[in-house]
Design a protein around this motif. Structure first.
Motif, PDB file in Angstrom:
ATOM      1  N   MET A  32      -4.815 -42.964  36.241  1.00 24.60           N
ATOM      2  CA  MET A  32      -4.856 -41.782  35.380  1.00 24.60           C
ATOM      3  C   MET A  32      -6.079 -41.829  34.467  1.00 24.60           C
ATOM      4  SD  MET A  32      -2.338 -39.719  35.893  1.00 24.60           S
ATOM      5  CE  MET A  32      -2.103 -40.034  37.626  1.00 24.60           C
ATOM      6  N   CYS A  33      -6.439 -40.687  33.979  1.00 20.05           N
ATOM      7  CA  CYS A  33      -7.452 -40.565  32.950  1.00 20.05           C
ATOM      8  C   CYS A  33      -6.750 -40.759  31.613  1.00 20.05           C
ATOM      9  CB  CYS A  33      -8.092 -39.188  33.025  1.00 20.05           C
ATOM     10  SG  CYS A  33      -9.591 -39.005  32.061  1.00 20.05           S
ATOM     11  N   ILE A  34      -7.142 -41.765  30.830  1.00 23.60           N
ATOM     12  CA  ILE A  34      -6.482 -42.056  29.567  1.00 23.60           C
ATOM     13  C   ILE A  34      -7.550 -42.294  28.496  1.00 23.60           C
ATOM     14  CG2 ILE A  34      -4.265 -42.921  30.375  1.00 23.60           C
ATOM     15  CD1 ILE A  34      -5.393 -45.709  30.495  1.00 23.60           C
ATOM     16  N   ALA A  35      -7.227 -41.925  27.278  1.00 20.07           N
ATOM     17  CA  ALA A  35      -8.259 -41.988  26.249  1.00 20.07           C
ATOM     18  C   ALA A  35      -7.653 -42.052  24.862  1.00 20.07           C
ATOM     19  CB  ALA A  35      -9.164 -40.759  26.350  1.00 20.07           C
ATOM     20  N   VAL A  48     -13.058 -41.007  21.488  1.00 21.06           N
ATOM     21  CA  VAL A  48     -13.494 -42.309  21.010  1.00 21.06           C
ATOM     22  C   VAL A  48     -13.723 -43.268  22.170  1.00 21.06           C
ATOM     23  CG1 VAL A  48     -12.795 -44.316  19.655  1.00 21.06           C
ATOM     24  CG2 VAL A  48     -12.302 -42.019  18.815  1.00 21.06           C
ATOM     25  N   ALA A  49     -12.751 -43.363  23.067  1.00 24.54           N
ATOM     26  CA  ALA A  49     -12.834 -44.315  24.183  1.00 24.54           C
ATOM     27  C   ALA A  49     -11.994 -43.789  25.332  1.00 24.54           C
ATOM     28  CB  ALA A  49     -12.351 -45.693  23.752  1.00 24.54           C
ATOM     29  N   LEU A  50     -12.419 -44.089  26.550  1.00 17.25           N
ATOM     30  CA  LEU A  50     -11.766 -43.527  27.730  1.00 17.25           C
ATOM     31  C   LEU A  50     -11.772 -44.532  28.867  1.00 17.25           C
ATOM     32  CD1 LEU A  50     -12.262 -39.957  29.128  1.00 17.25           C
ATOM     33  CD2 LEU A  50     -12.738 -41.918  30.618  1.00 17.25           C
ATOM     34  N   ILE A  51     -10.685 -44.552  29.640  1.00 15.58           N
ATOM     35  CA  ILE A  51     -10.638 -45.282  30.904  1.00 15.58           C
ATOM     36  C   ILE A  51     -10.481 -44.243  31.998  1.00 15.58           C
ATOM     37  CG2 ILE A  51      -9.438 -46.997  32.305  1.00 15.58           C
ATOM     38  CD1 ILE A  51      -8.401 -48.299  29.766  1.00 15.58           C
ATOM     39  N   ASP A  52     -11.423 -44.229  32.949  1.00 12.20           N
ATOM     40  CA  ASP A  52     -11.313 -43.212  33.987  1.00 12.20           C
ATOM     41  C   ASP A  52     -10.434 -43.699  35.139  1.00 12.20           C
ATOM     42  OD1 ASP A  52     -14.526 -43.371  35.818  1.00 12.20           O
ATOM     43  OD2 ASP A  52     -12.824 -44.750  35.753  1.00 12.20           O
ATOM     44  N   SER A  53     -10.323 -42.897  36.169  1.00 10.57           N
ATOM     45  CA  SER A  53      -9.387 -43.183  37.250  1.00 10.57           C
ATOM     46  C   SER A  53      -9.809 -44.355  38.120  1.00 10.57           C
ATOM     47  CB  SER A  53      -9.191 -41.937  38.107  1.00 10.57           C
ATOM     48  OG  SER A  53      -8.597 -40.910  37.336  1.00 10.57           O
ATOM     49  N   THR A  54     -11.038 -44.852  37.902  1.00  9.95           N
ATOM     50  CA  THR A  54     -11.487 -46.062  38.613  1.00  9.95           C
ATOM     51  C   THR A  54     -11.493 -47.260  37.666  1.00  9.95           C
ATOM     52  OG1 THR A  54     -13.836 -45.710  38.150  1.00  9.95           O
ATOM     53  CG2 THR A  54     -12.924 -44.634  40.105  1.00  9.95           C
ATOM     54  N   ASP A  55     -10.895 -47.092  36.508  1.00  7.48           N
ATOM     55  CA  ASP A  55     -10.792 -48.142  35.484  1.00  7.48           C
ATOM     56  C   ASP A  55     -12.119 -48.473  34.806  1.00  7.48           C
ATOM     57  OD1 ASP A  55      -8.068 -50.063  36.966  1.00  7.48           O
ATOM     58  OD2 ASP A  55      -8.082 -48.295  35.684  1.00  7.48           O
ATOM     59  N   LYS A  56     -13.092 -47.583  34.924  1.00 10.66           N
ATOM     60  CA  LYS A  56     -14.311 -47.757  34.136  1.00 10.66           C
ATOM     61  C   LYS A  56     -14.040 -47.289  32.719  1.00 10.66           C
ATOM     62  CE  LYS A  56     -17.576 -47.340  37.976  1.00 10.66           C
ATOM     63  NZ  LYS A  56     -18.643 -46.519  38.581  1.00 10.66           N
ATOM     64  N   VAL A  57     -14.695 -47.935  31.759  1.00  9.02           N
ATOM     65  CA  VAL A  57     -14.470 -47.589  30.354  1.00  9.02           C
ATOM     66  C   VAL A  57     -15.723 -46.962  29.766  1.00  9.02           C
ATOM     67  CG1 VAL A  57     -12.726 -49.379  30.080  1.00  9.02           C
ATOM     68  CG2 VAL A  57     -15.103 -49.879  29.525  1.00  9.02           C
ATOM     69  N   PHE A  58     -15.497 -46.074  28.816  1.00 14.78           N
ATOM     70  CA  PHE A  58     -16.585 -45.358  28.156  1.00 14.78           C
ATOM     71  C   PHE A  58     -16.251 -45.234  26.674  1.00 14.78           C
ATOM     72  CE2 PHE A  58     -18.651 -44.158  32.054  1.00 14.78           C
ATOM     73  CZ  PHE A  58     -17.611 -44.126  32.970  1.00 14.78           C
ATOM     74  N   ALA A 104     -17.501 -40.464  31.989  1.00 15.33           N
ATOM     75  CA  ALA A 104     -17.173 -40.265  30.570  1.00 15.33           C
ATOM     76  C   ALA A 104     -16.680 -38.838  30.337  1.00 15.33           C
ATOM     77  CB  ALA A 104     -18.387 -40.564  29.709  1.00 15.33           C
ATOM     78  N   SER A 105     -15.487 -38.560  30.848  1.00 16.12           N
ATOM     79  CA  SER A 105     -14.959 -37.190  30.889  1.00 16.12           C
ATOM     80  C   SER A 105     -14.155 -36.846  29.646  1.00 16.12           C
ATOM     81  CB  SER A 105     -14.108 -37.009  32.147  1.00 16.12           C
ATOM     82  OG  SER A 105     -14.851 -37.304  33.299  1.00 16.12           O
ATOM     83  N   PHE A 106     -14.764 -36.875  28.493  1.00 14.03           N
ATOM     84  CA  PHE A 106     -14.030 -36.531  27.289  1.00 14.03           C
ATOM     85  C   PHE A 106     -13.658 -35.042  27.248  1.00 14.03           C
ATOM     86  CE2 PHE A 106     -13.754 -40.430  25.120  1.00 14.03           C
ATOM     87  CZ  PHE A 106     -14.921 -41.143  25.325  1.00 14.03           C
ATOM     88  N   THR A 107     -14.232 -34.229  28.109  1.00 15.26           N
ATOM     89  CA  THR A 107     -13.854 -32.814  28.178  1.00 15.26           C
ATOM     90  C   THR A 107     -12.678 -32.592  29.128  1.00 15.26           C
ATOM     91  OG1 THR A 107     -15.508 -32.456  29.900  1.00 15.26           O
ATOM     92  CG2 THR A 107     -16.172 -31.986  27.628  1.00 15.26           C
ATOM     93  N   HIS A 108     -12.200 -33.669  29.730  1.00 16.96           N
ATOM     94  CA  HIS A 108     -11.055 -33.588  30.645  1.00 16.96           C
ATOM     95  C   HIS A 108      -9.856 -32.965  29.943  1.00 16.96           C
ATOM     96  CE1 HIS A 108      -8.347 -34.875  33.846  1.00 16.96           C
ATOM     97  NE2 HIS A 108      -7.534 -35.342  32.911  1.00 16.96           N
ATOM     98  N   PRO A 109      -9.143 -32.055  30.626  1.00 15.05           N
ATOM     99  CA  PRO A 109      -7.949 -31.429  30.023  1.00 15.05           C
ATOM    100  C   PRO A 109      -6.726 -32.332  30.116  1.00 15.05           C
ATOM    101  CG  PRO A 109      -8.329 -30.522  32.206  1.00 15.05           C
ATOM    102  CD  PRO A 109      -9.480 -31.465  31.933  1.00 15.05           C
TER     103      PRO A 109
END
Length: 123
Positions: A32-35, A48-58, A104-109
């Motif tokens: 999941m996309c989590i932030a 502030v911080a995000l983990i994308d669906s491939t577990d990369k962090v931003f 780095a999808s901070f605009t993700h809904p």
């Protein structure tokens, strides 16, 4: 129904540390996309911080090198380790989850949001 519950906030002096947790009921953060987001008084909410669906962090530039986002091995709890806190980190902090994102999808809904938890840093 998914509930996200934050904990671990509070008041610290500048230079101190806090660890925020976000527990998900009946929901797995796997793929999941989590932030973490925050909103200071009178300001817009910012990612502030995000983990994308491939577990990369931003991270937002303002927290790079000081904050660390992670999730536990069961993928039901999200964390935000905040070190070297500054007064400008004072805000309500929210966890958010839902859907898939890449980069780095901070605009993700985000579908789901916690109720928020207060962090206050004094100088």
């Amino acid at each position: 129904q998914v509930h996200l519950v934050e904990s671990g906030g509070g008041s610290v002096q500048s230079g101190g540390s806090l660890r925020l947790s976000c527990a998900a009921s009946a929901y797995s953060f796997s793929k999941m996309c989590i932030a973490w987001w925050r909103q200071a008084p009178g300001m817009v909410r910012e990612g502030v911080a995000l983990i994308d669906s491939t577990d990369k962090v931003f991270y937002a530039d303002s927290v790079k090198g000081r904050f660390t986002i992670s999730k536990d091995s069961t993928e039901h709890t999200l964390y935000l380790q905040m070190d070297n806190l500054l007064p400008e980190d004072t805000a309500m902090y929210y966890c958010a989850a839902g859907g898939n994102c890449y980069g780095a999808s901070f605009t993700h809904p985000f579908n789901y949001w916690g109720q928020g938890i207060r962090v206050t840093v004094s100088s």
